[in-house]
Enzyme design. Structure first.
Site, PDB file in Angstrom:
ATOM      1  N   ARG A   1      -9.309 -28.714  -4.992  1.00 39.45           N
ATOM      2  CA  ARG A   1      -9.649 -29.952  -5.516  1.00 39.45           C
ATOM      3  C   ARG A   1      -8.294 -30.609  -6.381  1.00 39.45           C
ATOM      4  NH1 ARG A   1     -12.917 -25.549  -7.045  1.00 39.45           N
ATOM      5  NH2 ARG A   1     -15.307 -25.773  -6.213  1.00 39.45           N
TER       6      ARG A   1
ATOM      7  N   HIS B   1     -16.130 -21.700  -3.148  1.00 40.42           N
ATOM      8  CA  HIS B   1     -17.704 -21.649  -3.018  1.00 40.42           C
ATOM      9  C   HIS B   1     -18.298 -20.258  -3.319  1.00 40.42           C
ATOM     10  CE1 HIS B   1     -16.476 -25.739  -1.433  1.00 40.42           C
ATOM     11  NE2 HIS B   1     -17.736 -26.062  -1.966  1.00 40.42           N
TER      12      HIS B   1
ATOM     13  N   ARG C   1     -10.573 -32.947   0.888  1.00 39.63           N
ATOM     14  CA  ARG C   1     -11.181 -31.594   0.622  1.00 39.63           C
ATOM     15  C   ARG C   1     -12.061 -31.365   1.966  1.00 39.63           C
ATOM     16  NH1 ARG C   1     -12.329 -27.185  -2.526  1.00 39.63           N
ATOM     17  NH2 ARG C   1     -14.368 -26.650  -3.052  1.00 39.63           N
TER      18      ARG C   1
ATOM     19  N   TYR D   1     -19.569 -29.792   2.643  1.00 42.34           N
ATOM     20  CA  TYR D   1     -18.013 -30.229   2.996  1.00 42.34           C
ATOM     21  C   TYR D   1     -17.696 -29.874   4.427  1.00 42.34           C
ATOM     22  CZ  TYR D   1     -17.553 -30.161  -2.116  1.00 42.34           C
ATOM     23  OH  TYR D   1     -17.936 -30.432  -3.326  1.00 42.34           O
TER      24      TYR D   1
ATOM     25  N   LYS E   1     -12.866 -24.759 -11.001  1.00 45.87           N
ATOM     26  CA  LYS E   1     -14.254 -25.445 -11.516  1.00 45.87           C
ATOM     27  C   LYS E   1     -15.401 -24.684 -11.815  1.00 45.87           C
ATOM     28  CE  LYS E   1     -17.380 -29.323  -9.890  1.00 45.87           C
ATOM     29  NZ  LYS E   1     -17.346 -30.250  -8.868  1.00 45.87           N
TER      30      LYS E   1
ATOM     31  N   HIS F   1     -11.108 -37.153  -2.271  1.00 49.12           N
ATOM     32  CA  HIS F   1     -11.971 -36.084  -2.355  1.00 49.12           C
ATOM     33  C   HIS F   1     -12.278 -35.831  -0.801  1.00 49.12           C
ATOM     34  CE1 HIS F   1     -14.218 -32.833  -3.874  1.00 49.12           C
ATOM     35  NE2 HIS F   1     -15.497 -33.086  -3.119  1.00 49.12           N
TER      36      HIS F   1
END
Length: 376
Positions: free
Chosen positions: A217, A354, A332, A363, A242, A329
């Protein structure tokens, strides 16, 4: 018994005194309103369910937002982004009103006004912050009587999930015969190559390549420290992410080359000077997250302008999708899609961070033509 008395020509003051409770008083424009309020307060005291409303009635939403920013937001990882949301909420007319007077209908109207100009996901984030402000005020700031009007309104359904993939090369520009080879190679550059060339930042090119090679990220990249970079093992350690978990990210050969070049440049600079803060010296990229986004957006605009100019020179129609609607983004997204062709899903979650493989599907967007090649 409550006491109702007239104050002036247009005001009525209601007072409620009961043993064990602080005296309560409030002014109304009609005697009927004063009676209704006094009876309600006295009834709640009699039943033992009364809680003070004075704090919620005296505190405006604007004041609550300021306190929330100082006491809550600054301790969050996404403080910069949330500060922007709080600034937007402060600018609303509703911010001038006491918390106790804000109803779900007011929040619904604000939601609808925001939806006219912003996507559902943006509005949803703003409503989430507002909801937390009300909850904190009720639970921690002595406003037990305060209800949360945000919980009662319908939330917009985010429908702006992105499937943007990065164009590897621009096949829509073919220069006419006689064009210089250098120009021809430039015309065949992909989107990222063009953005890198158009960038006026010394750091952005390295950040771009690191992002698309590692699926890290933006915040993870700009907060990366050299002490967590192991080029021999080809691994980067992220102690804080995150979702709150630490993880190790493997480095491709290109990612290693990018970091090695940065390290060599840093070591050479340290030989010549000893100035600079220790914190910045330990960071791989001395830049803020929002600055990366702005720099990337400017580079995309310049790259698009250059591309359109080349198409005009070659008397060709520009591809409307090339170098448009491209966000940082998306790198990613692109990295996850590329890595998905190498690693099984359970291993890919360890790289991207994740916790649930199903979350990774947001994604993972393989190209249909790539999937077709795997068919017999």
């Amino acid at each position: 018994m409550p006491t109702i008395r007239k104050r002036g020509q247009y005001q009525w003051e209601a007072q409620v005194r009961r043993r064990g409770y602080p005296a309560q008083s409030k002014t109304f424009t009609t005697k009927a309103e004063a009676d209704a309020w006094a009876n309600m307060i006295e009834s709640e005291m009699s039943r033992g369910v009364w809680v003070s409303r004075s704090e919620a009635e005296a505190t405006t939403l604007y004041a609550a937002l300021i306190r929330y920013e100082e006491e809550i937001s600054l301790s969050k990882k996404g403080a910069a982004q949330e500060t922007s949301v709080l600034k937007t909420c402060k600018a609303t007319d509703m911010a001038k009103r006491p918390l106790a007077t804000i109803r779900s209908a007011d929040i619904a109207k604000l939601r609808d006004d925001w939806l006219k100009d912003y996507k559902p996901a943006t509005v949803l984030r703003r409503l989430a912050v507002l909801s937390h402000v009300f909850n904190i005020a009720r639970k921690e700031w002595g406003m037990e009587s305060l209800s949360n009007p945000v919980e009662l309104v319908r939330k917009p359904q985010p429908n702006n999930a992105r499937t943007r993939r990065i164009a590897a090369n621009d096949e829509s520009v073919v220069l006419p015969d006689g064009a210089e080879s250098g120009s021809e190679r430039g015309a065949q550059d992909g989107e990222l190559e063009r953005v890198v060339k158009a960038s006026g930042s010394a750091l952005l090119p390295s950040i771009i390549w690191l992002a698309v090679e590692t699926a890290m990220r933006r915040g993870e990249i700009v907060s990366l420290l050299w002490v967590h970079v192991d080029l021999n093992r080809r691994v980067v350690h992220l102690p804080s992410t995150k979702n709150g978990d630490a993880r190790n990210v493997p480095l491709s050969s290109r990612a290693v080359a990018v970091l090695q070049a940065l390290k060599t440049s840093r070591d050479d600079a340290n030989k010549d000077t000893t100035t600079g803060s220790e914190e910045k010296a330990g960071r791989v990229f001395a830049i803020r997250s929002d600055a990366v986004t702005r720099s990337f957006e400017r580079a995309v605009v310049r790259a698009r302008e250059t591309y359109v100019s080349e198409c005009r020179t070659a008397k060709l129609k520009p591809d409307g999708k090339f170098l448009t609607d491209l966000r940082f983004h998306d790198l990613r997204h692109e990295a996850a899609s590329r890595l998905a062709s190498i690693f099984p899903m359970h291993e890919l979650t360890k790289i991207t961070g994740h916790k649930d493989p199903r979350m990774l599907m947001r994604y993972y967007h393989p190209r249909a033509e790539d999937l077709a090649k795997k068919l017999a």
